[in-house]
Design an enzyme around this catalytic site. Structure first.
Site, short mmCIF file in Angstrom:
data_model
loop_
_atom_site.label_atom_id
_atom_site.label_comp_id
_atom_site.label_asym_id
_atom_site.label_seq_id
_atom_site.Cartn_x
_atom_site.Cartn_y
_atom_site.Cartn_z
N HIS A 1 -1.52 1.27 -19.88
CA HIS A 1 -0.11 0.98 -19.68
C HIS A 1 0.67 1.75 -20.74
O HIS A 1 0.26 1.82 -21.90
CB HIS A 1 0.16 -0.53 -19.82
N LYS B 1 -3.56 -7.12 -11.98
CA LYS B 1 -3.27 -6.51 -13.27
C LYS B 1 -2.36 -7.41 -14.10
O LYS B 1 -1.40 -7.97 -13.59
CB LYS B 1 -2.60 -5.15 -13.07
#
Length: 416
Positions: free
Chosen positions: A270, A178
């Site tokens: 996020h 990620k």
């Protein structure tokens, strides 16, 4: 002709209709305001009221006033008619229920705590394309938590170094590489180079280890640029994109969700900047509501906290996760992500607190392992396996050197 006044927005006998959007606020009325007076002003300002009495021709008016209908301590309940809202427009909804009221003089503080979303509203949104099913549809995690990592330091690594760290983590047992929130398309690590080389490394690892892996590449940018980056991810064979949902805005999230539908890509959300809205317990918008909005708009994963086991301040992580997993008029559930200061020594308690239908993301808790990233990833996978088998970590570590080293370094402490 009729006059519209604040009292028209207060009715403690009103029972919300099944099509109403019902919001719970905590408020601190201004010094000269009663709860009733402040509540009626919240309902008025967030729907169709104003500070002055008006004379309106009934033949030209659609009655769209919200109703403050419940009070319990410092909490009020406001019911909004569905007709107030544009179908499928999250920015317009939030301009009502979290707009001007956040700066009203009638309240010293106000926080949007919770929403009950009716089908009349949710039917205008797609929800997640995959949600929790990514563990099986796109990866080989099965019934265990998905494991993810961010290369550290989160910015500054060259493309080659970033890919090398990712490959070591994948080979150690992590499912997802990620990007972090502030790595996008900088000169030291350009987006398309990083995307192409990371996915090439993913393909090598998959062939060698026999498990599906993938990359949560951060496409956050100006909206049109984001859509082009989503297209690039699909062209290169990626299965996921990552979006900084708060900083890029809900309309951009909705646009990305539509484009990802075209390509069959999952969205990792996020929540960078969320604390500007939810950290104070008396003003702003709760993380619970942010998570709800995210589900409607269609993200598949979202960071929700670590139940007190990481480095970041958290709201009610178990309660938020329950809502993300629960029924919402047929929308797919969302996979919660636990992240921020996690390491192998806290995995057992994390799973006890949040269950297995989560993603566990560790950065420093992998790359800070004394024997490097590959060993750190193995230690995280070993801690997960031990927890699922019901074996204490210290006992499991007797036969798993990487976990033993991680426990020697970090123990079971939570970082600050």
């Amino acid at each position: 002709m009729t006059g519209i006044e604040y009292d028209d927005f207060l009715n403690r006998e009103y029972e919300p209709d099944s099509t109403d959007l019902v919001c719970t606020f905590s408020i601190d009325p201004a010094e000269d305001m009663s709860m009733e007076a402040a509540a009626s002003r919240v309902a008025s300002e967030s729907s169709n009221g104003t500070w002055a009495a008006l004379h309106v021709d009934e033949d030209e008016l659609t009655h769209l006033g919200a109703v403050a209908c419940g009070m319990d301590g410092n909490e009020i309940t406001v019911a909004y008619p569905a007709e107030l809202f544009e179908v499928g427009s999250m920015p317009q909804i939030l301009s009502c229920i979290a707009g001007n009221i956040m700066g009203m003089k009638a309240v010293d503080a106000i926080r949007l705590e919770d929403c009950e979303w009716p089908k009349s509203i949710t039917s205008g949104f797609p929800g997640p394309q995959f949600g929790t099913s990514v563990a099986r549809e796109k990866l080989d995690a099965g019934d265990r938590p998905i494991l993810a990592t961010v290369p550290k330091p989160k910015v500054g690594l060259s493309t080659d170094a970033h890919v090398r760290v990712g490959e070591e983590a994948w080979r150690g047992g992590v499912d997802l590489l990620k990007d972090d929130e502030n790595l996008t398309d900088q000169d030291f690590n350009p987006f398309e180079d990083r995307l192409a080389e990371s996915l090439a490394a993913r393909d090598r690892v998959e062939e060698d280890v026999g498990e599906r892996k993938d990359y949560l590449v951060n496409v956050t940018a100006e909206t049109n640029e984001m859509l082009e980056r989503v297209d690039l991810v699909a062209e290169h064979g990626g299965g996921f994109v990552m979006v900084d949902i708060i900083t890029c805005g809900w309309s951009a999230v909705q646009s990305v969700r539509d484009r990802c539908q075209d390509h069959g890509l999952a969205i990792h959300a996020h929540r960078a900047m969320h604390a500007a809205f939810d950290r104070m317990d008396h003003h702003g918008v709760s993380m619970r509501v942010i998570a709800q909005i995210s589900r409607l708009c269609g993200v598949d994963h979202i960071h929700t906290g670590t139940a007190g086991l990481g480095k970041l301040a958290n709201e009610d992580t178990p309660g938020i996760n329950d809502w993300l997993h629960g029924d919402c008029h047929g929308l797919n559930p969302v996979l919660p992500v636990a992240s921020g200061g996690l390491h192998p020594g806290v995995v057992d308690r994390l799973i006890d607190a949040l269950g297995t239908d989560i993603c566990i993301q560790a950065g420093g808790g992998i790359h800070g392992h004394p024997d490097g990233t590959h060993a750190g990833a193995k230690a995280l996978r070993q801690a997960t396996d031990a927890s699922l088998e019901g074996v204490p970590l210290e006992e499991y570590a007797q036969d798993h050197a990487e976990l033993a080293t991680a426990l020697d370094k970090w123990g079971a402490e939570t970082p600050r």
